[in-house]
Enzyme design. Structure first.
Site, mmCIF file in Angstrom:
data_model
loop_
_atom_site.group_PDB
_atom_site.id
_atom_site.type_symbol
_atom_site.label_atom_id
_atom_site.label_comp_id
_atom_site.label_asym_id
_atom_site.label_seq_id
_atom_site.Cartn_x
_atom_site.Cartn_y
_atom_site.Cartn_z
ATOM 1 N N ARG A 34 0.828 -1.217 0.000
ATOM 2 C CA ARG A 34 0.000 0.000 0.000
ATOM 3 C C ARG A 34 0.858 1.262 0.000
ATOM 4 N NH1 ARG A 34 -3.083 -3.841 -0.582
ATOM 5 N NH2 ARG A 34 -5.067 -4.114 0.523
ATOM 6 N N SER A 64 -10.753 -1.214 4.164
ATOM 7 C CA SER A 64 -9.942 -1.394 5.370
ATOM 8 C C SER A 64 -9.551 -0.036 5.951
ATOM 9 C CB SER A 64 -8.663 -2.158 5.036
ATOM 10 O OG SER A 64 -8.985 -3.440 4.543
ATOM 11 N N GLU A 124 -4.981 3.075 6.862
ATOM 12 C CA GLU A 124 -4.880 2.982 5.400
ATOM 13 C C GLU A 124 -5.712 4.107 4.785
ATOM 14 O OE1 GLU A 124 -5.324 -0.952 3.266
ATOM 15 O OE2 GLU A 124 -6.841 0.198 2.190
HETATM 16 N N1 EPU Z 1 -10.469 -11.565 10.786
HETATM 17 C C1 EPU Z 1 -11.010 -11.673 12.031
HETATM 18 N N2 EPU Z 1 -12.046 -10.844 12.380
HETATM 19 C C2 EPU Z 1 -12.518 -9.894 11.520
HETATM 20 C C3 EPU Z 1 -11.926 -9.778 10.247
HETATM 21 C C4 EPU Z 1 -10.900 -10.633 9.893
HETATM 22 O O1 EPU Z 1 -10.602 -12.515 12.833
HETATM 23 O O2 EPU Z 1 -13.444 -9.168 11.905
HETATM 24 C C5 EPU Z 1 -9.389 -12.501 10.389
HETATM 25 C C6 EPU Z 1 -9.877 -13.417 9.261
HETATM 26 O O3 EPU Z 1 -10.522 -14.537 9.768
HETATM 27 C C7 EPU Z 1 -8.577 -13.764 8.562
HETATM 28 C C8 EPU Z 1 -7.698 -12.504 8.772
HETATM 29 O O4 EPU Z 1 -8.304 -11.771 9.841
HETATM 30 O O5 EPU Z 1 -7.938 -14.835 9.198
HETATM 31 C C9 EPU Z 1 -7.582 -11.657 7.519
HETATM 32 O O6 EPU Z 1 -8.877 -11.202 7.114
HETATM 33 P P1 EPU Z 1 -9.303 -11.087 5.574
HETATM 34 O O7 EPU Z 1 -9.060 -12.370 4.884
HETATM 35 O O8 EPU Z 1 -10.664 -10.505 5.544
HETATM 36 O O9 EPU Z 1 -8.268 -10.086 4.940
HETATM 37 P P2 EPU Z 1 -7.728 -8.679 5.454
HETATM 38 O O10 EPU Z 1 -6.267 -8.822 5.690
HETATM 39 O O11 EPU Z 1 -8.560 -8.137 6.549
HETATM 40 C C10 EPU Z 1 -7.027 -7.734 3.106
HETATM 41 C C11 EPU Z 1 -7.051 -6.353 2.540
HETATM 42 C C12 EPU Z 1 -8.404 -6.107 1.889
HETATM 43 C C13 EPU Z 1 -8.687 -7.141 0.831
HETATM 44 C C14 EPU Z 1 -8.638 -8.517 1.478
HETATM 45 C C15 EPU Z 1 -8.807 -9.642 0.473
HETATM 46 C C16 EPU Z 1 -5.646 -4.899 3.930
HETATM 47 C C17 EPU Z 1 -5.607 -3.909 5.041
HETATM 48 N N3 EPU Z 1 -6.859 -5.387 3.611
HETATM 49 O O12 EPU Z 1 -7.978 -7.760 4.160
HETATM 50 O O13 EPU Z 1 -8.306 -4.839 1.249
HETATM 51 O O14 EPU Z 1 -9.962 -6.922 0.240
HETATM 52 O O15 EPU Z 1 -7.338 -8.708 2.121
HETATM 53 O O16 EPU Z 1 -7.737 -9.701 -0.354
HETATM 54 O O17 EPU Z 1 -4.607 -5.206 3.345
HETATM 55 C C18 EPU Z 1 -8.711 -2.510 1.463
HETATM 56 O O18 EPU Z 1 -7.483 -2.382 1.293
HETATM 57 O O19 EPU Z 1 -9.472 -1.529 1.625
HETATM 58 C C19 EPU Z 1 -9.250 -3.847 1.505
HETATM 59 C C20 EPU Z 1 -10.529 -4.077 1.760
#
Ligand code: EPU
Length: 314
Positions: A176, A224, A295
């Site tokens: 990012r 995010s 972010e």
């Molecule tokens: N999780 C929790 N509780 C929650 C949310 C998530 O325990 O309320 C856990 C999930 O179970 C999982 C881990 O956290 O084990 C990661 O969650 P997720 O797979 O939803 O991915 P993320 O890291 O939260 C990232 C990007 C998103 C993108 C998704 C899918 C960042 C900050 N976020 O989310 O990007 O859509 O992967 O690729 O890098 C954005 O940048 O605005 C965005 C939405």
């Protein structure tokens, strides 16, 4: 001190795009909160952008794309907000290279690649941003990001009016992050994709959108709120700190994904969202000893904060 109305009048005489004073920015953000910009310019050419650089005097400039990563202060922005108009929504194909204008909407670009039989950009279907904003912040999803597919970007510096073409290696891409400065507008860029089967590409896109609907909330959010810290997930950390459903005024931590704040359509303010962001950062710091980095970008003055001059995404 440069007078915003004088600048607006000078710009009206010079540019082919539009100029509005005291223009609400809320409709140009996905949170749909926040106040007006002194001047809003919708540019229709690089010459228009050069005119902004030459006319702005000491006014701050902020670039606003789809506003899907942007929180505008309730007091608005004392400066010139710049958007890219229709002229920047074009595309051209040259073999497996696809050139996109800076204002192209990423989900539309992903669907386009499916029609063209080009693979490698399916992940963009999930990102509700403009291409220019995505290039500047290296937006990504599902282990893929802009840096994986971009070859070159066309950039106009709103401080000087100069335009330049930069190769992906010059952008110093990280998670990012890019080396582009606060005044750099990405007006276009070229992707290097690969030939693929349109049906398969379409199915991959549909699968990603299904995943997004299941894991991320609908409504007025900016995706995010925080970047993921190395080796962990901001959503997991906020969730573990017990913050799902936490509210400040009309802003609420999503119960579907804790790294999303959703603004209530009937009455959320930017201050509500800001206050909740600060509380979540403090909560995770106290709970896990990790200071999360936003972010989301901030535009304008927030309670207890400084005026933030922003390069803004899409
Ligand atoms: N999780 C929790 N509780 C929650 C949310 C998530 O325990 O309320 C856990 C999930 O179970 C999982 C881990 O956290 O084990 C990661 O969650 P997720 O797979 O939803 O991915 P993320 O890291 O939260 C990232 C990007 C998103 C993108 C998704 C899918 C960042 C900050 N976020 O989310 O990007 O859509 O992967 O690729 O890098 C954005 O940048 O605005 C965005 C939405």
């Amino acid at each position: 001190m440069t007078d915003a109305r004088t600048v607006a009048d000078r710009l009206r005489d010079r540019i082919t795009g539009s100029v509005t004073t005291d223009a609400s920015l809320a409709p140009f953000t996905t949170f749909r909160v926040g106040g007006p910009a002194d001047v809003l310019v919708e540019a229709e050419s690089e010459e228009d952008l050069r005119a902004v650089a030459e006319t702005r005097g000491d006014l701050d400039v902020a670039i606003v794309g789809r506003g899907s990563n942007l929180l505008v202060s309730d007091d608005g922005f004392r400066g010139i907000a710049v958007r890219l108009g229709r002229a920047f929504r074009d595309h051209t194909r040259d073999g497996s290279d696809l050139r996109l204008g800076g204002a192209v909407y990423l989900p539309a670009a992903a669907r386009l690649t499916s029609r063209l039989g080009l693979t490698g950009f399916e992940f963009a279907a999930e990102i509700p941003a403009t291409f220019g904003g995505a290039v500047r912040m290296n937006a990504g999803a599902h282990e893929r990001c802009i840096a994986d597919v971009l070859r070159t970007a066309r950039v106009v510096d709103l401080a000087t009016g100069d335009a330049r073409d930069v190769g992906v290696d010059e952008l110093a891409y990280g998670y990012r992050h890019s080396s582009l400065g606060p005044h750099d507008v990405v007006t276009a860029g070229t992707l290097r994709l690969e030939p693929g089967d349109p049906g398969k590409i379409g199915r991959r896109i549909a699968g990603l959108l299904r995943w997004r609907r299941e894991h991320q909330p609908p409504g007025r959010s900016a995706g995010s709120v925080f970047k993921n810290p190395p080796g962990d997930s901001a959503g997991r950390l906020i969730d573990a700190a017990g913050a799902k459903g936490k509210r400040v005024g009309g802003a609420e931590v999503s119960s579907r994904h804790a790294n999303f704040i959703v603004a209530d359509p009937t009455g959320a303010t930017a201050t509500d969202v800001w206050t909740l962001i600060v509380r979540l950062r403090d909560l995770v710091r106290d709970h896990a000893g990790i200071v999360l980095e936003p972010e989301v970008r901030f535009l304008g003055v927030f309670p207890g904060g400084e005026q933030v001059e922003v390069e803004v995404e899409g």
